[in-house]
Design an enzyme around this catalytic site. Structure first.
Site, short mmCIF file in Angstrom:
data_model
loop_
_atom_site.label_atom_id
_atom_site.label_comp_id
_atom_site.label_asym_id
_atom_site.label_seq_id
_atom_site.Cartn_x
_atom_site.Cartn_y
_atom_site.Cartn_z
N HIS A 161 0.68 -1.31 -0.09
CA HIS A 161 0.14 0.00 -0.02
C HIS A 161 0.81 1.13 0.02
O HIS A 161 2.03 1.18 0.28
CB HIS A 161 -0.89 0.14 1.19
CG HIS A 161 -0.20 -0.06 2.42
ND1 HIS A 161 0.40 1.16 3.20
CD2 HIS A 161 0.09 -1.03 3.44
CE1 HIS A 161 0.77 0.95 4.20
NE2 HIS A 161 0.78 -0.31 4.54
N CYS A 177 3.03 -5.12 6.69
CA CYS A 177 2.87 -4.94 5.24
C CYS A 177 4.08 -4.18 4.65
O CYS A 177 5.13 -3.83 5.31
CB CYS A 177 1.56 -3.59 5.20
SG CYS A 177 0.05 -4.31 5.72
#
Length: 201
Positions: A161, A177
């Site tokens: 992201h 992440c």
């Protein structure tokens, strides 16, 4: 070619490479995010831009084929590589990586969903550690830790992201992440598809 000409060319190549590195190091830093991207990462002190120590990798060493394109997240050099299915496109992006080995997952997965302006919700552990954090940050908010785009992986709660907090790029700063500059996730989002193969190593 004379020795003098070679020396002049070598100096020019060196200076050109140095200028590229200095230009990259001077990328602007965004305002701090109110909330941690995925982990409570202390980033006190002056804002610094960070460059990854890229290493060149070959997709053949990590994937059997390039069907649907491949994303290789190199946690060691803190970089994301992308190859299109027909190998006509190759991209290399600096990234943030998990803050600790306990939060790191390695292996092969795939993109299962693409989300524009994703909504962010803290995990139960994050909420326990930071009860003042909101229960939800809507997509499009300038403080959204997921940035402007997210590629959801088949592993629950793992994503590639964007981030508005550019200080996190090139660092161990996430709860698992992989984070990219917003301009980079916009490009990768346009190239990747549901089914793109992903490997974290």
């Amino acid at each position: 070619m004379t020795a003098e000409t070679r020396n002049t060319l070598n100096r020019r190549l060196f200076m050109g490479g140095a200028a590229t590195v200095l230009t990259a190091a001077a990328l602007p830093a965004s305002a701090q995010s109110t909330f941690g991207t995925e982990a409570d990462t202390p980033l006190d002190g002056p804002v610094r831009n960070n460059l990854s120590g890229f290493r060149m990798l070959n997709w053949q060493d990590y994937f059997p084929n390039t069907k649907n394109g491949v994303i290789l997240a190199d946690l060691q050099s803190r970089a994301v590589h992308y190859w299109s299915e027909d190998l006509s496109i190759y991209k290399l992006y600096p990234s943030s990586v998990p803050i600790s080995e306990e939060l790191t997952r390695r292996g092969t997965t795939e993109v299962i969903q693409k989300v524009e302006n994703p909504t962010w919700r803290p995990t139960k552990d994050q909420k326990r550690l930071h009860p003042d954090w909101p229960d939800v940050v809507p997509g499009g908010s300038p403080d959204n830790p997921l940035g402007v785009r997210a590629l959801y992986l088949s592993w629950p709660a793992y994503r590639v992201h964007g981030t508005h907090d550019t200080r996190k790029i090139g660092r161990r700063s996430s709860g698992g992440c992989i984070g990219l500059y917003n301009e980079h996730i916009l490009e990768l989002y346009s190239l990747a598809k549901v089914g793109t193969q992903v490997r974290l190593l």
